[in-house]
Design a protein around this motif. Structure first.
Motif, mmCIF file in Angstrom:
data_model
loop_
_atom_site.group_PDB
_atom_site.id
_atom_site.type_symbol
_atom_site.label_atom_id
_atom_site.label_comp_id
_atom_site.label_asym_id
_atom_site.label_seq_id
_atom_site.Cartn_x
_atom_site.Cartn_y
_atom_site.Cartn_z
ATOM 1 N N ALA A 1 0.841 -1.206 0.000
ATOM 2 C CA ALA A 1 0.000 0.000 0.000
ATOM 3 C C ALA A 1 0.874 1.254 0.000
ATOM 4 C CB ALA A 1 -0.917 -0.010 1.219
ATOM 5 N N ASP A 2 1.912 1.216 0.802
ATOM 6 C CA ASP A 2 2.815 2.372 0.899
ATOM 7 C C ASP A 2 3.498 2.645 -0.439
ATOM 8 O OD1 ASP A 2 4.380 4.338 2.507
ATOM 9 O OD2 ASP A 2 6.037 3.013 1.919
ATOM 10 N N LEU A 3 3.951 1.570 -1.104
ATOM 11 C CA LEU A 3 4.614 1.746 -2.407
ATOM 12 C C LEU A 3 3.630 2.335 -3.429
ATOM 13 C CD1 LEU A 3 6.638 -1.603 -2.607
ATOM 14 C CD2 LEU A 3 7.611 0.715 -2.472
ATOM 15 N N ILE A 4 2.398 1.815 -3.455
ATOM 16 C CA ILE A 4 1.409 2.326 -4.423
ATOM 17 C C ILE A 4 1.150 3.805 -4.145
ATOM 18 C CG2 ILE A 4 -0.970 2.163 -5.269
ATOM 19 C CD1 ILE A 4 -0.962 -0.811 -4.543
ATOM 20 N N ASP A 5 0.941 4.138 -2.875
ATOM 21 C CA ASP A 5 0.596 5.524 -2.548
ATOM 22 C C ASP A 5 1.751 6.483 -2.822
ATOM 23 O OD1 ASP A 5 -2.043 5.025 -1.887
ATOM 24 O OD2 ASP A 5 -1.585 4.562 0.209
ATOM 25 N N ARG A 6 2.983 5.964 -2.845
ATOM 26 C CA ARG A 6 4.130 6.827 -3.166
ATOM 27 C C ARG A 6 4.513 6.744 -4.644
ATOM 28 N NH1 ARG A 6 8.677 5.704 -1.090
ATOM 29 N NH2 ARG A 6 8.239 3.714 -0.089
ATOM 30 N N GLY A 7 3.668 6.059 -5.437
ATOM 31 C CA GLY A 7 3.909 6.004 -6.884
ATOM 32 C C GLY A 7 5.090 5.138 -7.281
ATOM 33 N N GLN A 8 5.493 4.218 -6.414
ATOM 34 C CA GLN A 8 6.630 3.324 -6.710
ATOM 35 C C GLN A 8 6.118 2.022 -7.326
ATOM 36 O OE1 GLN A 8 9.928 4.332 -5.600
ATOM 37 N NE2 GLN A 8 8.816 6.243 -5.281
ATOM 38 N N SER A 9 7.028 1.244 -7.934
ATOM 39 C CA SER A 9 6.581 -0.047 -8.464
ATOM 40 C C SER A 9 6.342 -1.017 -7.283
ATOM 41 C CB SER A 9 7.593 -0.602 -9.455
ATOM 42 O OG SER A 9 8.822 -0.733 -8.818
ATOM 43 N N PHE A 10 5.367 -1.877 -7.454
ATOM 44 C CA PHE A 10 4.909 -2.669 -6.307
ATOM 45 C C PHE A 10 4.515 -4.102 -6.658
ATOM 46 C CE2 PHE A 10 0.530 -2.812 -7.609
ATOM 47 C CZ PHE A 10 0.427 -1.721 -8.467
ATOM 48 N N ALA A 11 4.582 -4.488 -7.957
ATOM 49 C CA ALA A 11 3.996 -5.767 -8.368
ATOM 50 C C ALA A 11 4.654 -6.960 -7.655
ATOM 51 C CB ALA A 11 4.078 -5.923 -9.878
ATOM 52 N N VAL A 12 5.977 -6.982 -7.566
ATOM 53 C CA VAL A 12 6.641 -8.133 -6.935
ATOM 54 C C VAL A 12 6.351 -8.159 -5.438
ATOM 55 C CG1 VAL A 12 8.856 -9.256 -6.498
ATOM 56 C CG2 VAL A 12 8.442 -8.155 -8.672
ATOM 57 N N GLU A 13 6.328 -6.982 -4.825
ATOM 58 C CA GLU A 13 6.019 -6.929 -3.391
ATOM 59 C C GLU A 13 4.593 -7.416 -3.144
ATOM 60 O OE1 GLU A 13 7.647 -4.645 -5.053
ATOM 61 O OE2 GLU A 13 9.584 -4.640 -4.009
ATOM 62 N N SER A 14 3.714 -7.135 -4.122
ATOM 63 C CA SER A 14 2.334 -7.587 -3.987
ATOM 64 C C SER A 14 2.268 -9.115 -4.071
ATOM 65 C CB SER A 14 1.479 -6.944 -5.089
ATOM 66 O OG SER A 14 0.135 -7.021 -4.769
ATOM 67 N N SER A 15 3.063 -9.699 -4.989
ATOM 68 C CA SER A 15 3.127 -11.168 -5.070
ATOM 69 C C SER A 15 3.650 -11.762 -3.759
ATOM 70 C CB SER A 15 4.052 -11.602 -6.211
ATOM 71 O OG SER A 15 3.389 -11.473 -7.438
ATOM 72 N N LYS A 16 4.676 -11.122 -3.185
ATOM 73 C CA LYS A 16 5.239 -11.640 -1.921
ATOM 74 C C LYS A 16 4.191 -11.572 -0.810
ATOM 75 C CE LYS A 16 10.022 -10.257 -2.866
ATOM 76 N NZ LYS A 16 11.041 -9.229 -2.599
ATOM 77 N N ALA A 17 3.487 -10.444 -0.742
ATOM 78 C CA ALA A 17 2.468 -10.285 0.309
ATOM 79 C C ALA A 17 1.360 -11.313 0.129
ATOM 80 C CB ALA A 17 1.891 -8.868 0.273
ATOM 81 N N LYS A 18 0.908 -11.498 -1.105
ATOM 82 C CA LYS A 18 -0.191 -12.439 -1.360
ATOM 83 C C LYS A 18 0.254 -13.868 -1.063
ATOM 84 C CE LYS A 18 -3.218 -14.931 -3.948
ATOM 85 N NZ LYS A 18 -3.097 -16.325 -4.358
ATOM 86 N N LEU A 19 1.458 -14.210 -1.511
ATOM 87 C CA LEU A 19 1.985 -15.559 -1.268
ATOM 88 C C LEU A 19 2.045 -15.833 0.240
ATOM 89 C CD1 LEU A 19 3.465 -18.200 -2.046
ATOM 90 C CD2 LEU A 19 5.590 -16.882 -2.135
ATOM 91 N N PHE A 20 2.685 -14.916 0.973
ATOM 92 C CA PHE A 20 2.876 -15.158 2.403
ATOM 93 C C PHE A 20 1.545 -15.134 3.148
ATOM 94 C CE2 PHE A 20 3.610 -14.150 6.803
ATOM 95 C CZ PHE A 20 4.617 -15.036 7.140
ATOM 96 N N ALA A 21 0.733 -14.098 2.867
ATOM 97 C CA ALA A 21 -0.504 -13.924 3.644
ATOM 98 C C ALA A 21 -1.485 -15.062 3.385
ATOM 99 C CB ALA A 21 -1.150 -12.582 3.311
ATOM 100 N N SER A 22 -1.546 -15.555 2.140
ATOM 101 C CA SER A 22 -2.511 -16.627 1.854
ATOM 102 C C SER A 22 -2.075 -17.934 2.526
ATOM 103 C CB SER A 22 -2.685 -16.819 0.343
ATOM 104 O OG SER A 22 -1.457 -17.158 -0.276
#
Ligand code: FAD
Length: 383
Positions: free
Chosen positions: A303-324
């Protein structure tokens, strides 16, 4: 990254928490048994602005940043993953994608209805023959004058029988693989589009999951979302943010498992004292707690990366993988704390485990997330 919530973020979290305690938690088990969430929940979600988070107020959205979106999604996930999924799809995969890729007319046509809860959106990517390999989809969109005629079928579509609009991915050119795919906004009442509810799901039983059949479904050329041949980019951009939403929902689900396990461990007595006194029960509970915190931090980073306009796709995969995966572990640990009662419907752990199980499958399986992360690290694509 500042981990302290702003006043607005704290307020939206309180609002979501109260709403979930009042409008979701008391009904979730009954909706699960009836295989149907009360559809009235959509309007209530819209009235509170939860279906318009991060969308511009100009288009009926309620503004807010992606951390606020995660806070609301976590609370909804704590209450009922079937309800959380309505928001993750109608807002997360459809409205936000229209906001990002749509022309002015498309935004004005769809966003006010979707963000208010008057309309529900579905995301139609998966087909019976193409799941992980979505770029090979076979649904066709053939240009005829000022129209496209869509034929093919989609399956496992969340909100499918409820949807007013379906974001459909179809092959509109002869370019190979994902390069031939375009995205279309198809009103669900368009002649030729039929829907069939999927029953017998392990979890998310309250959610309206459906198969969609397109038989010569004619839409105006203006229904195309984004440029011709860029439909796969539209889908991937939606899923990159969508994975954050799934991850936040998983944090909520794991929190529900934690809260249920702690409460039960404090009541149930064995060997002359509550089971909370037994160290191996404490281990089960502390493992859930660490998973909750770790999954939440990974999710907030996205969320922080998106709100700061940074790239976030890989971090999103990591979050989804771990959280699920964490949500499955958490629900399973909670069930263990409940002992035999965890196996009975009357207690919450079984539903949490059934609902958690799909999280490692949809919006990219755990294997697909690992391949995406591996590709980023090695520069080599395994697809
Ligand atoms: P497959 O792709 O056939 O995979 C089967 C197994 O093979 C998996 O373990 C997978 O990880 C593995 N595998 C496949 N390829 C590879 C590879 N290259 N390397 C290693 N392992 C691999 N889709 C939508 O479009 N919209 C929705 O709203 C939606 N909602 C859903 C709701 C539910 C309840 C469910 C169950 C699914 C939903 N889906 C939706 C579909 C979901 O995204 C797919 O099920 C998912 O992408 C996996 O596809 P598949 O089921 O065809 O499995």
């Amino acid at each position: 990254m500042n981990l302290e919530l702003s006043e607005e973020q704290s307020a939206v979290r309180r609002l979501a928490r109260d709403f979930v305690d009042r409008e979701v938690v008391p009904y979730a088990a009954a909706w699960d048994r009836a295989e149907e969430v009360d559809r009235g929940i959509v309007k209530k979600l819209g009235d509170l602005g939860f279906l318009g988070l991060t969308v511009d107020e100009e288009y009926g959205g309620s503004g807010g940043d992606h951390l606020a979106y995660c806070l609301v999604t976590e609370e909804l996930g704590r209450g009922d993953s079937s309800v959380r999924g309505i928001v993750s799809v109608s807002l997360g995969l459809v409205a936000k994608t229209i906001a990002a890729w749509g022309g002015e007319e498309q935004k004005r046509a769809w966003l006010p209805g979707l963000t208010s809860g008057e309309l529900v959106g579905s995301f139609g990517l998966t087909e019976p023959g193409t799941g992980s390999d979505a770029g090979s989809l076979t649904t066709r969109a053939v240009r005829e004058g000022d129209s496209y005629v869509i034929s093919g079928s989609k399956t496992f579509i969340t909100n499918g029988t409820w949807a007013d609009v379906v974001l459909v991915f179809a092959r509109s050119t002869d370019a190979p693989g994902h390069r031939g795919v375009s995205a279309f906004l198809v009103p669900a009442d368009t002649p030729g589009l039929t829907r069939r509810a999927i029953h017998g799901k392990l979890g998310l039983r309250g959610q309206a999951t459906a198969e969609l059949a397109f038989q010569d479904v004619r839409v105006p050329a203006s229904a195309m979302l984004g440029p011709e041949g860029k439909g796969f980019s539209v889908a991937l951009s939606a899923l990159a943010k969508g994975r954050m939403s799934v991850a936040a929902g998983c944090v909520g689900l794991a929190r529900a498992a934690l809260e249920a396990a702690v409460a039960y461990a404090g009541e149930r007595e064995q060997f002359g004292r509550t089971i909370a006194h037994h160290q191996l029960v404490q281990e089960l509970i502390s493992d859930i707690a660490v998973d909750v915190d770790a999954a939440r931090l990974l999710t907030w980073r996205v969320a922080d990366l998106i709100d700061r306009g940074q790239s976030f796709a890989v971090e999103s995969s990591k979050a989804k993988l771990f959280a699920s995966e964490a949500a499955v572990r958490a629900a399973n640990n909670a069930l263990q704390v409940f002992g035999g009662y965890g196996f009975i419907d009357e207690y919450p752990a079984g539903k949490l485990l059934r609902d958690a199980r799909v999280m490692t499958l949809y919006e990219g399986t755990s294997q697909i997330q690992k391949l995406l992360i591996g590709r980023d690290l090695t520069g080599v694509s395994a697809f």
